[in-house]
Scaffold this motif. Structure first.
Motif, PDB file in Angstrom:
ATOM      1  N   MET A 155       0.839  -1.195   0.000  1.00 51.78           N
ATOM      2  CA  MET A 155       0.000   0.000   0.000  1.00 51.78           C
ATOM      3  C   MET A 155       0.869   1.238   0.000  1.00 51.78           C
ATOM      4  N   GLN A 156       0.303   2.350  -0.424  1.00 52.91           N
ATOM      5  CA  GLN A 156       1.042   3.596  -0.531  1.00 52.91           C
ATOM      6  C   GLN A 156       0.406   4.635   0.377  1.00 52.91           C
ATOM      7  N   TYR A 157       1.252   5.448   1.013  1.00 51.75           N
ATOM      8  CA  TYR A 157       0.724   6.567   1.785  1.00 51.75           C
ATOM      9  C   TYR A 157       0.587   7.794   0.910  1.00 51.75           C
ATOM     10  N   ALA A 158       1.454   7.973  -0.064  1.00 46.24           N
ATOM     11  CA  ALA A 158       1.332   9.130  -0.942  1.00 46.24           C
ATOM     12  C   ALA A 158       0.163   8.886  -1.877  1.00 46.24           C
ATOM     13  N   ALA A 159      -0.851   9.770  -1.834  1.00 49.10           N
ATOM     14  CA  ALA A 159      -2.054   9.577  -2.644  1.00 49.10           C
ATOM     15  C   ALA A 159      -1.709   9.676  -4.123  1.00 49.10           C
ATOM     16  N   GLN A 160      -2.270   8.774  -4.908  1.00 48.58           N
ATOM     17  CA  GLN A 160      -2.000   8.774  -6.341  1.00 48.58           C
ATOM     18  C   GLN A 160      -2.925   9.759  -7.034  1.00 48.58           C
ATOM     19  N   ALA A 161      -2.575  11.023  -6.957  1.00 44.70           N
ATOM     20  CA  ALA A 161      -3.386  12.067  -7.568  1.00 44.70           C
ATOM     21  C   ALA A 161      -2.457  13.178  -8.000  1.00 44.70           C
ATOM     22  N   PRO A 162      -2.884  13.974  -8.993  1.00 47.38           N
ATOM     23  CA  PRO A 162      -2.028  15.089  -9.408  1.00 47.38           C
ATOM     24  C   PRO A 162      -1.860  16.084  -8.281  1.00 47.38           C
ATOM     25  N   ALA A 163      -0.749  16.755  -8.288  1.00 47.16           N
ATOM     26  CA  ALA A 163      -0.535  17.805  -7.284  1.00 47.16           C
ATOM     27  C   ALA A 163      -1.546  18.908  -7.499  1.00 47.16           C
ATOM     28  N   MET A 164      -1.989  19.543  -6.398  1.00 42.85           N
ATOM     29  CA  MET A 164      -2.963  20.620  -6.512  1.00 42.85           C
ATOM     30  C   MET A 164      -2.334  21.821  -7.196  1.00 42.85           C
ATOM     31  N   SER A 165      -3.131  22.465  -8.005  1.00 45.53           N
ATOM     32  CA  SER A 165      -2.625  23.654  -8.682  1.00 45.53           C
ATOM     33  C   SER A 165      -2.572  24.857  -7.761  1.00 45.53           C
ATOM     34  N   GLY A 166      -3.296  24.797  -6.671  1.00 44.34           N
ATOM     35  CA  GLY A 166      -3.280  25.903  -5.713  1.00 44.34           C
ATOM     36  C   GLY A 166      -3.877  25.457  -4.415  1.00 44.34           C
ATOM     37  N   LEU A 167      -3.563  26.153  -3.348  1.00 43.69           N
ATOM     38  CA  LEU A 167      -4.067  25.762  -2.045  1.00 43.69           C
ATOM     39  C   LEU A 167      -5.564  26.000  -1.978  1.00 43.69           C
ATOM     40  N   GLY A 168      -6.254  24.979  -1.479  1.00 42.64           N
ATOM     41  CA  GLY A 168      -7.698  25.122  -1.291  1.00 42.64           C
ATOM     42  C   GLY A 168      -8.484  25.019  -2.579  1.00 42.64           C
ATOM     43  N   THR A 169      -7.874  24.661  -3.703  1.00 45.19           N
ATOM     44  CA  THR A 169      -8.609  24.518  -4.947  1.00 45.19           C
ATOM     45  C   THR A 169      -8.746  23.065  -5.286  1.00 45.19           C
ATOM     46  N   GLY A 170      -9.521  22.779  -6.291  1.00 45.98           N
ATOM     47  CA  GLY A 170      -9.740  21.412  -6.718  1.00 45.98           C
ATOM     48  C   GLY A 170     -11.003  21.345  -7.536  1.00 45.98           C
ATOM     49  N   LEU A 230      -3.069  17.063   2.222  1.00 46.33           N
ATOM     50  CA  LEU A 230      -3.317  15.930   1.328  1.00 46.33           C
ATOM     51  C   LEU A 230      -2.735  16.189  -0.053  1.00 46.33           C
ATOM     52  N   GLY A 231      -2.837  17.425  -0.497  1.00 41.38           N
ATOM     53  CA  GLY A 231      -2.253  17.769  -1.789  1.00 41.38           C
ATOM     54  C   GLY A 231      -0.743  17.609  -1.778  1.00 41.38           C
ATOM     55  N   ALA A 232      -0.098  18.040  -0.675  1.00 39.44           N
ATOM     56  CA  ALA A 232       1.348  17.891  -0.574  1.00 39.44           C
ATOM     57  C   ALA A 232       1.743  16.418  -0.515  1.00 39.44           C
ATOM     58  N   LEU A 233       0.953  15.609   0.178  1.00 36.37           N
ATOM     59  CA  LEU A 233       1.218  14.176   0.223  1.00 36.37           C
ATOM     60  C   LEU A 233       1.050  13.551  -1.158  1.00 36.37           C
ATOM     61  N   ALA A 234       0.044  14.033  -1.883  1.00 34.87           N
ATOM     62  CA  ALA A 234      -0.197  13.503  -3.224  1.00 34.87           C
ATOM     63  C   ALA A 234       0.962  13.822  -4.156  1.00 34.87           C
TER      64      ALA A 234
END
Length: 953
Positions: free
Chosen positions: A1-16, A252-256
């Motif tokens: 299992m992975q702790y780093a979420a398999q998702a693109p990095a966020m383009s900005g804080l609080g966005t999505g 979560l974004g930073a982890l991703a």
């Protein structure tokens, strides 16, 4: 299992991606942890299939949330659902940059309307009436199907005055069916508090967004990571974000964005969070600083001071260090608390989320941080705060505060008294950065060396040597020399220690004979350690008398040394006990005169037949060491208690104490086999040998490096005796005899004829007899009886008589054993009593006195089992079997299978202590406690603490 979420990095804080859908594992939804609030909004506004709470004419809902509460994400999710439900939506997102532009919010509402022919203002900005008519026309068109349009305004506090007036007018319409209105209210100063205050009462329903609870954060992490998070990882995330929606999404974004890592253990999970936070802070600091600038003139300064100084910080302190008038500081604090950036308690204010605090501190310049800490130190000093409170800030400010040296020294004393020697050393090292006189620097270095003795003896030696070089007054020179010698002694540098004491004593004798005598006492004691130096010191040792120090501070250490001398040469045993009592009047490690010389008074009590009294002094020393957090003091006191338990025949208690002493020392990096561990190792070998656990004793002997040639230091005489006992039980009689004789040769060379410390002649006589050396056996045994009677300690006389009776044999030997048993029967030495009973029974059997033999052997088994002396019990049972008896052996299952240390840990755990509390109580590491408890659970057949108390019963 992975702790780093398999998702693109966020383009900005609080966005999505807007929406409430959680998405597959590995994605980061815009809305997290606010599902319950979303359901409530659906119900209040009649969206979807959710039953509407009410059919009232007015559906006006206000969502209140502080910084990072997730209110904007919640509104986006609600609007997405409304549009999916074919609900007409007008939305506006107020911005502080447009807060003074008339009709800015109204324009957004009109522009967001679905395309259709409509009346739109054009050209020059129209009056309020024109905007009102335009908005009314749009609402009427959108509500033509009978469904109320939904008006949404995010961050209502930043809405312009004109828009607030028109929104109020719209919401107060009495005729027709007004639209549903939802707005959010967050942190920030409104450009027109009166206009905003007129609108807010019109909202009939209010929803507040508190921080996410731990279980909510856990659910978010599980959904994002694809598996449940380890508790330590979850705790680290919660501590960093304090349940703040925005911070959690950012984390979560930073982890991703981080490289995928295998699912870590607890420590790795915390490190993973720490690495992600480091990458996140710069961007987050920029966002937070922008927010603070929109919440008031002094918000940035106040928040920065709280972040730097830590929480809780009193408002008076914040006002002082920021130079903001206190009323203005109180207003800023009030605003920041409402905004969710600060939290308030009785002691002051703080920033709850560590991530937010770190982000705020990022934009405070290093020089400004030093100024804030200096101001805080001056403020607290003026309020007569505890020295450690002031010192905490002095650690972070530049040198030059005139009060710093004294405060730091007092803080170090407080920390040392509490057992926090590392913290004390930190304060003292900081004090050395201040401009000090030579005398002041010497005193600080001396204290620093003393503090570092608990963690790094080599470092302490360097500091103490510098202190001695700078010291001028006899008191300071004496203190520095004694501490330096003690540190050198601890790392087996005996000759260096002696040189320091002798040179310093000679230098100050013309100035102050009392201090010179105090140094000489330590010199003589350390001289006894090594054979060559012992011979040189012996004449001076014999010349000393209590009158040399009567009525002075040197009286107690001199009494300790003289009690040792009395036990060595066999002077009056009662006088030895009297002197030991004087020596230990202030404890084993008196705060005004800590020294290893007091340990010899404890040993003298055992040699003089009062191990019970030594046990009491050791108990008091253990309690004091625990209170002070003094690892070495604790370890030595526990080892002393273990030796007293050995003399008292409390074999399991002896084992537990020896193990506790070793664990505490090993935990702070003292190697097995060093001078600090030798005494405890020998005590443990003696206990294991008595129990018949021969293989364990041999393993310990090898691991400690004590199975080969031992250096002729006094500390190694006891290990020779213990190793001799082990060799005899292993059947290696010649080797055992060699160890006993080597121990004797050393004690004789030190002018120690009395058998109180080491009854080597008796032990050697017994082995000589088994090897057929009858004449030598009798000679040694008779010599020991003569010396013992002269010494006058009944226990030691009985030990010598037992040996002489065995090697003599026959009716004459039986009489000697009768006398030994008679003496030991009422004594505290239960192991020795069991031995004498078993030997008398065996000899009585050979003399055909069968009833007496059987009675003695049966009693010997009973007494031996009571003190867990398996070797004696097995020997007596063999003799009983030879008589035709069939005695049962005792087996160990369940609770009886626990070692003494395991039982001690289990009792503390059953009493409610946490693993960390047990570790602190026993001066061992957390991992050590966990290992012991694992063994306990296995032996008791339970899964954990739940059944521990019952299993122990």
């Amino acid at each position: 299992m992975q702790y780093a979420a398999q998702a693109p990095a966020m383009s900005g804080l609080g966005t999505g991606v807007p929406g409430a859908s959680p998405g597959p594992p590995g994605t980061i939804p815009d809305l997290i942890g606010r599902e319950a609030e979303l359901a409530e909004l659906r119900s209040l506004l009649g969206i979807g299939d959710t039953p509407t709470v009410t059919d009232r004419d007015h559906m006006f809902v206000l969502v209140r949330g502080g910084f990072g509460s997730g209110k904007s994400a919640l509104l986006r999710a609600l609007l997405d659902e409304a549009r999916a439900d074919d609900r007409a939506v007008l939305d506006a997102w107020a911005d502080p940059g447009d807060s003074r532009t008339d009709h800015a919010v109204l324009r957004q509402l009109l522009e967001s309307a679905p395309p259709a022919p409509s009346v739109r203002p054009s050209g020059e900005p129209p009056e309020d009436g024109a905007y009102h008519r335009s908005l009314a026309t749009v609402i009427a068109r959108l509500g033509a199907d009978g469904r109320r349009p939904l008006i949404c305004v995010d961050d209502l506090q930043w809405a312009d005055t004109a828009s607030l007036r028109l929104l109020r007018r719209l919401m107060r319409r009495a005729d027709g069916s007004p639209p549903a209105v939802i707005a959010s209210l967050g942190p920030g100063e409104s450009p027109d508090e009166d206009a905003l205050g007129a609108v807010l009462p019109l909202f009939r329903d209010h929803i507040s967004l508190p921080p996410l609870a731990l279980h909510d954060t856990g659910a978010v992490l599980a959904r994002t990571l694809g598996h449940d998070a380890d508790q330590a990882f979850l705790n680290a995330c919660q501590q960093a974000t304090d349940g703040n929606h925005f911070l959690l999404r950012s984390l979560l974004g930073a982890l991703a964005a981080a490289p995928p890592q295998p699912r870590p253990d607890a420590a790795d999970g915390e490190r993973t969070v720490s690495v992600a936070l480091g990458a996140l802070l710069p961007e987050l600091a920029h966002a937070v600083r922008s927010l603070l600038r929109g919440t008031g003139a002094h918000s940035e300064a106040v928040a920065g001071a709280v972040a730097v100084l830590g929480s809780p910080s009193p408002v008076e302190l914040i006002a002082e260090v920021t130079s903001v008038p206190q009323p203005a500081a109180e207003d800023a604090v009030h605003t920041l608390v409402r905004a969710g950036i600060l939290h308030q308690c009785e002691q002051g204010v703080g920033i709850a989320a560590s991530l937010l605090s770190d982000a705020v501190e990022q934009f405070v310049a290093p020089s400004r941080r030093q100024e804030l800490h200096a101001g805080a130190a001056r403020f607290l000093l003026g309020r007569v705060a505890a020295p450690e409170q002031v010192a905490h800030h002095l650690l972070h400010c530049a040198p030059g505060q005139p009060f710093a040296p004294e405060v730091l020294r007092r803080a170090a004393a407080e920390a040392s008294d509490a057992g926090a020697h590392d913290r004390a050393a930190l304060y003292l090292r900081r004090a050395l950065r201040e401009p000090l006189t030579e005398e002041e620097r010497a005193a600080v270095l001396c204290l620093l060396g003393e503090a570092e003795l608990e963690s790094s003896v080599p470092t302490a030696i360097d500091e103490l040597r510098r202190s001695l070089q700078l010291s001028k007054a006899p008191s300071e020179q004496t203190s520095a020399a004694r501490r330096l010698a003690g540190a050198l002694f601890a790392v087996d540098r005996y000759l260096d220690a002696l040189d320091v004491l002798e040179r310093t004593s000679a230098a100050i004798r013309p100035v102050d004979p009392s201090y010179a005598l105090r140094l000489e006492i330590d010199f003589l004691f350390i001289s006894l350690v090594e054979l060559a130096s012992a011979a040189r010191a012996y004449p001076r040792l014999m010349d000393l008398a209590m009158t040399d120090a009567s009525g002075t501070a040197v009286e107690r250490p001199l009494a300790a040394l003289l009690s040792l001398r009395g036990a060595m040469v066999g002077e009056d045993a009662e006088e030895v006990v009297r002197l030991a009592r004087i020596a230990l009047g202030h404890g084993l490690a008196p705060a005004d005169d800590e020294s290893v010389v007091y340990h010899c008074a404890m040993l003298s009590l055992g040699a003089a037949g009062r191990p019970d009294l030594g046990h009491e002094y050791a108990e008091a020393a253990i309690d004091e060491a625990r209170a002070r957090g003094a690892v070495f003091q604790y370890a030595h006191a526990v080892a002393m208690r273990g030796n007293a338990n050995a003399r008292l025949g409390r074999t399991l208690e002896c084992e537990a104490d020896a193990e506790a002493a070793l664990e505490a020392l090993l935990e702070v990096g003292v190697p097995l086999g060093s001078s600090h561990t030798v005494f405890a190792v020998a005590t443990l070998i003696e206990s294991l040998t008595r129990q018949g656990r021969i293989e364990e004793a041999q393993s310990l002997l090898e691991r400690s490096g004590m199975d080969g040639q031992l250096h002729p230091y006094w500390i190694n005489d006891y290990p020779l005796l213990a190793r001799g006992w082990l060799r005899v039980e292993q059947g290696r009689l010649e080797e055992g005899l060699a160890d006993f004789l080597a121990c004797g040769a050393r004690t004789v060379a030190r002018n120690m004829p009395a058998p109180g410390f080491y009854p080597w002649r008796s032990e050697a006589a017994l082995v000589h007899a088994r090897l057929g050396h009858a004449e030598e056996a009798v000679r040694l045994a008779e010599e020991e009886v003569t010396l013992s009677r002269r010494w006058g300690v009944p226990e030691m006389t009985a030990v010598a008589l037992r040996a002489l009776g065995i090697v003599t044999g026959g009716p004459e030997g039986l009489q000697m054993l009768d006398e030994a048993v008679g003496v030991l029967e009422t004594s505290l030495a239960r192991f020795r009593y069991a031995q004498a009973l078993a030997d008398r029974g065996a000899l009585a059997m050979r003399c055909s006195r069968i009833p007496e033999a059987r009675a003695d052997l049966q009693e010997a088994v009973s007494v031996a089992h009571a003190c867990n002396a398996g070797v004696v019990a097995q020997s007596a049972m063999r003799e009983l079997r030879a008589l035709g008896d069939r005695p049962r052996t005792r087996t160990f299952q369940g609770v009886d299978a626990l070692t003494p240390t395991e039982r001690r840990v289990a009792d503390l755990a059953a009493g409610g202590m946490t693993n960390r509390e047990i570790a602190q109580h026993l001066f061992v590491g957390l991992r050590t406690v966990e290992i012991h408890l694992t063994h306990v659970y296995g032996k008791l057949g339970i899964k954990g603490r739940q059944g521990l108390a019952e299993a122990l019963r």
